[in-house]
Scaffold this active site. Structure first.
Site, PDB file in Angstrom:
ATOM      1  CG  ASP A   1      57.679  82.156  71.672  1.00 19.36           C
ATOM      2  OD1 ASP A   1      58.144  81.391  70.804  1.00 19.36           O
ATOM      3  OD2 ASP A   1      56.560  82.688  71.577  1.00 19.36           O
TER       4      ASP A   1
ATOM      5  CG  ASP B   1      55.670  88.988  73.137  1.00 16.73           C
ATOM      6  OD1 ASP B   1      54.843  88.471  72.372  1.00 16.73           O
ATOM      7  OD2 ASP B   1      55.840  88.571  74.306  1.00 16.73           O
TER       8      ASP B   1
ATOM      9  CB  CYS C   1      50.979 109.810  64.100  1.00 18.56           C
ATOM     10  SG  CYS C   1      52.098 108.438  63.778  1.00 18.56           S
TER      11      CYS C   1
ATOM     12  CB  CYS D   1      54.103 106.836  61.269  1.00 16.22           C
ATOM     13  SG  CYS D   1      52.442 106.590  60.608  1.00 16.22           S
TER      14      CYS D   1
ATOM     15  CB  CYS E   1      50.123 109.814  60.213  1.00 20.08           C
ATOM     16  SG  CYS E   1      49.255 108.555  61.159  1.00 20.08           S
TER      17      CYS E   1
ATOM     18  CG  HIS F   1      49.441 104.581  62.754  1.00 19.84           C
ATOM     19  ND1 HIS F   1      49.841 105.858  63.100  1.00 19.84           N
ATOM     20  CD2 HIS F   1      48.599 104.162  63.737  1.00 19.84           C
ATOM     21  CE1 HIS F   1      49.251 106.196  64.223  1.00 19.84           C
ATOM     22  NE2 HIS F   1      48.491 105.195  64.638  1.00 19.84           N
TER      23      HIS F   1
HETATM   24 ZN    ZN Z   1      50.910 107.320  62.136  1.00 14.95          ZN
END
Ligand code: ZN
Length: 377
Positions: free
Chosen positions: A93, A272, A310, A312, A315, A341
């Site tokens: 930016d 963003d 989730c 990820c 998790c 996460h």
């Molecule tokens: Zn997660």
């Protein structure tokens, strides 16, 4: 100039669409979410982590990198790609928003912005031309023009007047034309920025003015600052019908998952926001059932992951109880795991948005998700 943006599929609900944006450092699918690496780092997250989480394009701030370490250092070390180790696409930016919001002594004239650096108190100038030159040295894949953003609510808590916003919007247009005249490497795309504060007529005028210039993408600046949601929806929807249809549209600095879903429906392709990373550092996670504060006392003995749905790393490996403990003892792993996460959640959300647009069921997805994201666990 070859077309870098290809629309893959127009949705069947409102103005949503999927596409691909091509850069010298790789292509990415849209709608896309860019994590914010203000100083060339997403706080606490390495380039390796970002790749594993599924980031495709990352945003850095021109003004902050100009201050520290300086664009010449970045240039000598191989531009943002070599300096940071994130070798995928970068968007920078222009820094205008940061300058006007961070520094107390700012003078804005038709030439550019003058301000005292909060770091050393010395006078600095940011002009449309040197904003392009600095971004050239940083070697980002997508550069943004310098714009004059008047926040919807000014520092005194009042609303900026029509004539104040009109002047700023006109100046943004002149600066956009000057930015296009400044030489830059052909591998770097340049996006224009639409302003107009909270005045629909000025937003429309700015979309027409900026949309008439030959940019490779068109952004909305000065939104997400407390305006009415229906006003924002209308502004985005109208501009999507004004700027060239075959170029990407970018909503700067927004937002919550619900903001993103609403804006995708109005034709936005790029996003963003600091929220997933900032919230993560403060212990708030976005889950498939609403947002959750990991510091809550009731989680002290919870063996559940932050989000049951989730996949990820956080998790799959850690309980709410352990994460709460890490936040209480202030271990830096706490913020990292929560940030991982949240970024995974955002990237997964964007993938679901793209999938449902392609399959023609974005409307159902959008309605279900908007209801859900209002929940706080
Ligand atoms: Zn997660």
């Amino acid at each position: 100039m070859t077309d870098r943006f290809s629309i893959i599929k127009n949705g069947n609900y409102q103005h949503e669409r999927t596409g691909i944006f091509a850069t010298f450092h790789g292509n990415f699918p849209t709608p896309t979410f860019m994590p914010v690496a203000t100083y060339g780092v997403v706080r606490g997250v390495s380039a390796h982590d970002l790749r594993k989480l599924g980031a495709k394009v990352v945003l850095a701030n021109t003004y902050h990198l100009h201050e520290r370490p300086g664009e010449n250092v970045v240039r000598k070390l191989g531009g943002l790609h070599g300096f940071t180790g994130w070798r995928g696409p970068w968007l920078t930016d222009s820094g205008g928003f940061q300058v006007t919001s961070l520094s107390s002594k700012v003078t804005i004239t038709d030439n550019g912005v003058s301000f005292r650096s909060p770091l050393d108190g010395k006078l600095r100038d940011l002009t449309p031309e040197n904003a392009i030159r600095i971004q050239g040295a940083l070697n980002s894949d997508i550069a943004m023009v310098l714009d004059h953003c008047v926040p919807v609510t000014d520092r005194g808590g009042g609303k900026p007047s029509y004539s104040q916003v009109k002047d700023a919007t006109k100046r943004t247009y002149h600066w956009a034309k000057r930015s296009l005249r400044e030489a830059r490497d052909s591998s770097q795309s340049l996006f224009g920025i639409i302003q107009g504060g909270e005045y629909p007529v000025l937003r429309r005028k700015s979309a027409n003015d900026i949309g008439s210039l030959d940019f490779e993408g068109y952004a909305h600046g000065g939104l997400g600052l407390g305006e009415d949601l229906l006003f924002r929806d209308d502004v985005l929807e109208e501009a999507s019908q004004i700027v060239p249809h075959d170029k990407p549209r970018y909503l700067m600095g927004l937002g919550r998952p619900s903001d993103i879903i609403r804006a995708v429906a109005r034709g936005i392709d790029f996003f963003d926001c600091v929220l997933p990373t900032r919230h993560g550092r403060h212990g708030v996670v976005f889950t498939s059932e609403g947002s959750l504060n990991l510091k809550a006392a009731r989680l002290a003995e919870s063996n559940e992951p932050p989000d049951l749905n989730c996949s990820c790393h956080t998790c799959q490996n850690f309980s709410r109880s352990y994460l709460r403990h890490l936040f209480r003892i202030k271990d830096q792993l706490a913020g990292r795991l929560a940030t991982f996460h949240n970024l995974h959640h955002y990237f997964h959300l964007m993938a679901e948005i793209r999938k449902t647009i392609s399959q023609g069921n974005f409307r159902e997805f959008s309605n279900a998700k908007l209801a859900l994201y209002e929940r706080v666990l």
